[in-house]
Design a protein around this motif. Structure first.
Motif, PDB file in Angstrom:
ATOM      1  N   VAL A   1      34.373  45.072  39.532  1.00  0.00           N
ATOM      2  CA  VAL A   1      33.759  44.636  38.504  1.00  0.00           C
ATOM      3  C   VAL A   1      34.108  45.328  37.313  1.00  0.00           C
ATOM      4  O   VAL A   1      33.619  46.390  36.575  1.00  0.00           O
ATOM      5  N   ARG A   2      35.294  44.662  36.767  1.00  0.00           N
ATOM      6  CA  ARG A   2      35.841  45.194  35.471  1.00  0.00           C
ATOM      7  C   ARG A   2      35.345  44.238  34.489  1.00  0.00           C
ATOM      8  O   ARG A   2      35.797  43.211  34.384  1.00  0.00           O
ATOM      9  N   LEU A   3      34.828  44.974  33.430  1.00  0.00           N
ATOM     10  CA  LEU A   3      34.572  44.122  32.196  1.00  0.00           C
ATOM     11  C   LEU A   3      35.296  44.518  30.950  1.00  0.00           C
ATOM     12  O   LEU A   3      34.838  45.453  30.311  1.00  0.00           O
ATOM     13  N   GLU A   4      36.720  44.027  30.801  1.00  0.00           N
ATOM     14  CA  GLU A   4      37.576  44.622  29.884  1.00  0.00           C
ATOM     15  C   GLU A   4      37.404  43.950  28.247  1.00  0.00           C
ATOM     16  O   GLU A   4      37.600  44.695  27.421  1.00  0.00           O
ATOM     17  N   ILE A   5      36.591  42.871  28.418  1.00  0.00           N
ATOM     18  CA  ILE A   5      36.231  42.435  26.962  1.00  0.00           C
ATOM     19  C   ILE A   5      34.762  42.019  26.868  1.00  0.00           C
ATOM     20  O   ILE A   5      34.384  41.546  27.713  1.00  0.00           O
ATOM     21  N   LEU A   6      34.247  42.682  25.828  1.00  0.00           N
ATOM     22  CA  LEU A   6      32.806  42.522  25.598  1.00  0.00           C
ATOM     23  C   LEU A   6      32.511  41.842  24.462  1.00  0.00           C
ATOM     24  O   LEU A   6      33.034  42.390  23.250  1.00  0.00           O
ATOM     25  N   CYS A   7      31.863  40.731  24.387  1.00  0.00           N
ATOM     26  CA  CYS A   7      31.542  39.987  23.281  1.00  0.00           C
ATOM     27  C   CYS A   7      29.906  39.770  23.325  1.00  0.00           C
ATOM     28  O   CYS A   7      29.468  39.117  24.192  1.00  0.00           O
ATOM     29  N   GLY A   8      29.047  40.202  22.184  1.00  0.00           N
ATOM     30  CA  GLY A   8      27.930  40.011  21.861  1.00  0.00           C
ATOM     31  C   GLY A   8      27.482  39.388  20.573  1.00  0.00           C
ATOM     32  O   GLY A   8      28.244  39.832  19.630  1.00  0.00           O
TER      33      GLY A   8
ATOM     34  N   ALA B   1      30.070  49.389  25.920  1.00  0.00           N
ATOM     35  CA  ALA B   1      31.567  50.033  25.559  1.00  0.00           C
ATOM     36  C   ALA B   1      31.405  51.543  25.582  1.00  0.00           C
ATOM     37  O   ALA B   1      32.429  52.100  26.047  1.00  0.00           O
ATOM     38  N   ALA B   2      30.144  52.064  25.005  1.00  0.00           N
ATOM     39  CA  ALA B   2      30.228  53.273  24.895  1.00  0.00           C
ATOM     40  C   ALA B   2      30.004  54.287  26.201  1.00  0.00           C
ATOM     41  O   ALA B   2      30.401  55.300  26.090  1.00  0.00           O
ATOM     42  N   HIS B   3      29.531  53.405  27.215  1.00  0.00           N
ATOM     43  CA  HIS B   3      29.628  54.056  28.478  1.00  0.00           C
ATOM     44  C   HIS B   3      30.680  53.601  29.475  1.00  0.00           C
ATOM     45  O   HIS B   3      30.358  53.673  30.674  1.00  0.00           O
ATOM     46  N   SER B   4      31.621  52.821  29.036  1.00  0.00           N
ATOM     47  CA  SER B   4      32.624  52.235  29.885  1.00  0.00           C
ATOM     48  C   SER B   4      33.442  53.264  30.744  1.00  0.00           C
ATOM     49  O   SER B   4      34.172  52.790  31.555  1.00  0.00           O
ATOM     50  N   HIS B   5      33.293  54.672  30.252  1.00  0.00           N
ATOM     51  CA  HIS B   5      34.100  55.551  30.940  1.00  0.00           C
ATOM     52  C   HIS B   5      33.063  55.801  32.383  1.00  0.00           C
ATOM     53  O   HIS B   5      33.634  56.490  33.221  1.00  0.00           O
TER      54      HIS B   5
ATOM     55  N   ILE C   1      22.969  55.173  21.350  1.00  0.00           N
ATOM     56  CA  ILE C   1      24.486  54.789  21.872  1.00  0.00           C
ATOM     57  C   ILE C   1      25.302  55.739  21.312  1.00  0.00           C
ATOM     58  O   ILE C   1      25.494  55.986  20.026  1.00  0.00           O
ATOM     59  N   PRO C   2      26.253  56.616  21.943  1.00  0.00           N
ATOM     60  CA  PRO C   2      27.130  57.592  21.612  1.00  0.00           C
ATOM     61  C   PRO C   2      28.377  56.698  20.902  1.00  0.00           C
ATOM     62  O   PRO C   2      29.330  56.503  21.510  1.00  0.00           O
ATOM     63  N   TRP C   3      28.202  56.535  19.540  1.00  0.00           N
ATOM     64  CA  TRP C   3      29.374  55.691  19.061  1.00  0.00           C
ATOM     65  C   TRP C   3      30.557  56.241  19.069  1.00  0.00           C
ATOM     66  O   TRP C   3      31.632  55.399  19.034  1.00  0.00           O
ATOM     67  N   LYS C   4      30.721  57.677  18.840  1.00  0.00           N
ATOM     68  CA  LYS C   4      32.267  58.053  18.910  1.00  0.00           C
ATOM     69  C   LYS C   4      32.901  57.656  20.256  1.00  0.00           C
ATOM     70  O   LYS C   4      34.123  57.634  20.502  1.00  0.00           O
ATOM     71  N   ARG C   5      32.250  57.349  21.269  1.00  0.00           N
ATOM     72  CA  ARG C   5      32.758  57.230  22.609  1.00  0.00           C
ATOM     73  C   ARG C   5      33.337  55.744  22.762  1.00  0.00           C
ATOM     74  O   ARG C   5      34.113  55.662  23.475  1.00  0.00           O
ATOM     75  N   VAL C   6      32.967  54.923  21.770  1.00  0.00           N
ATOM     76  CA  VAL C   6      33.330  53.665  21.870  1.00  0.00           C
ATOM     77  C   VAL C   6      34.607  53.760  21.480  1.00  0.00           C
ATOM     78  O   VAL C   6      35.534  53.144  22.229  1.00  0.00           O
ATOM     79  N   ARG C   7      35.256  54.425  20.394  1.00  0.00           N
ATOM     80  CA  ARG C   7      36.621  54.621  20.172  1.00  0.00           C
ATOM     81  C   ARG C   7      37.491  55.222  21.105  1.00  0.00           C
ATOM     82  O   ARG C   7      38.480  54.848  21.504  1.00  0.00           O
ATOM     83  N   LYS C   8      36.970  56.280  21.658  1.00  0.00           N
ATOM     84  CA  LYS C   8      37.610  56.977  22.711  1.00  0.00           C
ATOM     85  C   LYS C   8      37.855  56.236  23.840  1.00  0.00           C
ATOM     86  O   LYS C   8      38.870  56.384  24.491  1.00  0.00           O
TER      87      LYS C   8
ATOM     88  N   HIS D   1      39.427  52.143  28.839  1.00  0.00           N
ATOM     89  CA  HIS D   1      38.122  51.783  29.904  1.00  0.00           C
ATOM     90  C   HIS D   1      38.018  50.249  29.462  1.00  0.00           C
ATOM     91  O   HIS D   1      37.041  49.821  30.489  1.00  0.00           O
ATOM     92  N   PHE D   2      38.200  49.715  28.348  1.00  0.00           N
ATOM     93  CA  PHE D   2      37.898  48.546  27.772  1.00  0.00           C
ATOM     94  C   PHE D   2      38.869  48.160  26.926  1.00  0.00           C
ATOM     95  O   PHE D   2      39.740  48.868  26.420  1.00  0.00           O
ATOM     96  N   LYS D   3      39.065  46.780  26.872  1.00  0.00           N
ATOM     97  CA  LYS D   3      40.368  46.301  26.013  1.00  0.00           C
ATOM     98  C   LYS D   3      39.934  45.741  24.594  1.00  0.00           C
ATOM     99  O   LYS D   3      40.831  45.906  23.495  1.00  0.00           O
ATOM    100  N   ALA D   4      38.729  45.086  24.524  1.00  0.00           N
ATOM    101  CA  ALA D   4      38.001  44.741  23.410  1.00  0.00           C
ATOM    102  C   ALA D   4      36.698  44.570  23.232  1.00  0.00           C
ATOM    103  O   ALA D   4      36.031  44.388  24.242  1.00  0.00           O
ATOM    104  N   LEU D   5      35.976  45.048  21.958  1.00  0.00           N
ATOM    105  CA  LEU D   5      34.591  44.658  21.707  1.00  0.00           C
ATOM    106  C   LEU D   5      34.616  43.798  20.397  1.00  0.00           C
ATOM    107  O   LEU D   5      35.329  43.972  19.406  1.00  0.00           O
ATOM    108  N   ALA D   6      33.705  42.811  20.680  1.00  0.00           N
ATOM    109  CA  ALA D   6      33.649  41.766  19.595  1.00  0.00           C
ATOM    110  C   ALA D   6      32.101  41.413  19.313  1.00  0.00           C
ATOM    111  O   ALA D   6      31.530  41.120  20.108  1.00  0.00           O
ATOM    112  N   ILE D   7      31.882  41.741  18.252  1.00  0.00           N
ATOM    113  CA  ILE D   7      30.309  41.348  17.859  1.00  0.00           C
ATOM    114  C   ILE D   7      30.229  40.706  16.500  1.00  0.00           C
ATOM    115  O   ILE D   7      31.044  40.679  15.534  1.00  0.00           O
TER     116      ILE D   7
END
Length: 412
Positions: A43-50, A62-66, A137-144, A150-156
């Motif tokens: 169950v890999r969710l590599e691209i996140l679009c919301g 995204a912030a908890h993808s690790h 939401i731990p926002w710094k974790r998104v970039r990390k 842990h994921f490839k793209a986030l789009a909102i």
């Protein structure tokens, strides 16, 4: 030498819908916690679009993808922590400023004092909810997490008020966004996504304040693009896991032929229907188009050989900037009408009792209007743990009803 086919990239696509977003948390909890152990690693969710509330949920994921095993429970806990009196603030200050809100005469300085820097308009002071988004939401974790793979793209997406265009904010590997679309009404922007982007995407018109980003004003991303399927495909998704927030079942009160609107409908009724029209787009139609393209590719290869796809897509790339690909899709949506659930919760009285001195009577007035008249609007506004709890359980039950199909989808 043996050739190995690249594993397909899976996109999670989340719709907008205000407080209905708790349903998405339930589906995510199910696929993270309840699937067989042999399936969970797939169950890999590599691209996140919301979009809208789906954007907030995607940012949390995204912030908890690790720690994917913690995503479902954590997201559900965030929704279960909501208390309606902590989400909305409607005091005398907001009431006094209501004419300024309606006439558009509020000054930016006044808004900064009332709603916080960069907040414009909106009926409610939603600063408590904004603090939740910023702190939960731990926002710094998104970039990390992006850098760690842990994921490839986030789009909102959000709606740019001045031009009316949809701006898709993208954070992806390489920080480069290629030309996005032949549609002049959609623009993609490479950014480092933060809380203001998510809050802008979720700024329901008239109700929540619009958000200023780099001096430009943005509102709800669902106005034009509620279910962001196209961004997922542009970011390279090979298959889509879509969570829709609109039930295909007709509400019970609409099925009753004796129900008629003899008088001019209430403002709450009209606003609910307007929000439905703006925020609940035709996801089924978009998915049907994908299935049609899949059929074209399949029948073309069957009739003209394997070279059909390369020739066809060379022509398509020249005309639309991107080829067509076979896209696998899976959709989960509510088995019952969420608006009816909202109406029932309001009739129980506990939500209105917690809502405060001014919001509570307003909610009770919605209840007095009658079932069906205000239920659509309420389903967007009931940011409360009791309502969220039922939607989370509904999402889990609906996912469980499709358990075998979900296992098959992620087993490929």
């Amino acid at each position: 030498m043996a050739q190995y086919k690249k594993a397909p990239l899976t996109a999670l696509v989340l719709s907008g819908g205000g407080a209905r977003g708790a349903y998405e948390a339930g589906v995510i909890k199910y696929i993270r916690d309840e699937l067989p152990a042999r399936i969970k690693p797939h169950v890999r969710l590599e691209i996140l679009c919301g979009s809208s509330v789906g954007a907030i949920n995607c940012c949390y994921i995204a912030a908890h993808s690790h720690v994917p095993e913690a995503q479902g429970q954590g997201l559900s806990d965030m929704w279960m922590g909501l208390r309606i009196d902590k989400v909305y603030q409607l005091g005398m200050r907001e009431v006094i400023n209501l004419p300024k809100f309606l006439l558009g005469s509020r000054g930016r300085g006044e808004l900064d004092d009332i709603l916080g820097p960069g907040r414009l308009g909106g009926l409610f002071n939603t600063s408590p909810m904004e603090e939740m988004v910023k702190n939960e939401i731990p926002w710094k974790r998104v970039r990390k997490n992006l850098f760690e793979g842990h994921f490839k793209a986030l789009a909102i997406n959000a709606t740019h008020i001045r031009t009316g265009r949809t701006h898709v904010f993208v954070e992806r590997e390489g920080d480069v966004v290629k030309p996005w679309s032949t549609d002049p009404q959609v623009e993609a922007h490479a950014v480092e996504i933060g809380p203001n982007h998510a809050l802008a995407s979720a700024a329901i018109p008239w109700i929540f304040p619009a958000v200023s980003i780099n001096g430009e004003i943005f509102s709800d991303g669902s106005i034009k693009l509620n279910t962001p399927i196209s961004p997922a495909l542009r970011l390279g998704a090979d298959r889509l896991f879509v969570i829709n927030l609109k039930s295909e079942e007709m509400p019970a009160w609409q099925k009753n032929p004796e129900v008629r609107i003899d008088a001019f409908p209430s403002a709450a009724y009209l606003l609910g229907k307007i929000l439905n029209a703006l925020l609940m787009d035709k996801t089924a139609y978009d998915l049907m188009r994908l299935h049609r393209y899949n059929a074209i590719l399949k029948m073309g290869e069957r009739s003209f050989g394997e070279g059909f796809s390369s020739v066809f897509n060379r022509l398509m790339t020249e005309s639309r900037g991107a080829p067509y690909r076979h896209i696998d899709t899976f959709e989960v949506g509510p088995s019952v009408d969420i608006a009816e659930i909202a109406s029932r919760h309001l009739q129980q009285g506990s939500v209105a009792a917690r809502a405060g001195s001014l919001v509570g009577p307003l909610l009770r007035r919605f209840g007095d209007i009658g079932v069906g008249q205000a239920s659509d609007l309420l389903s967007y506004l009931l940011f409360d743990h009791e309502f969220a709890s039922e939607l989370i359980h509904l999402g889990m039950n609906d996912a469980d009803a499709k358990r075998s199909q979900i296992i098959e989808f992620f087993s490929v």
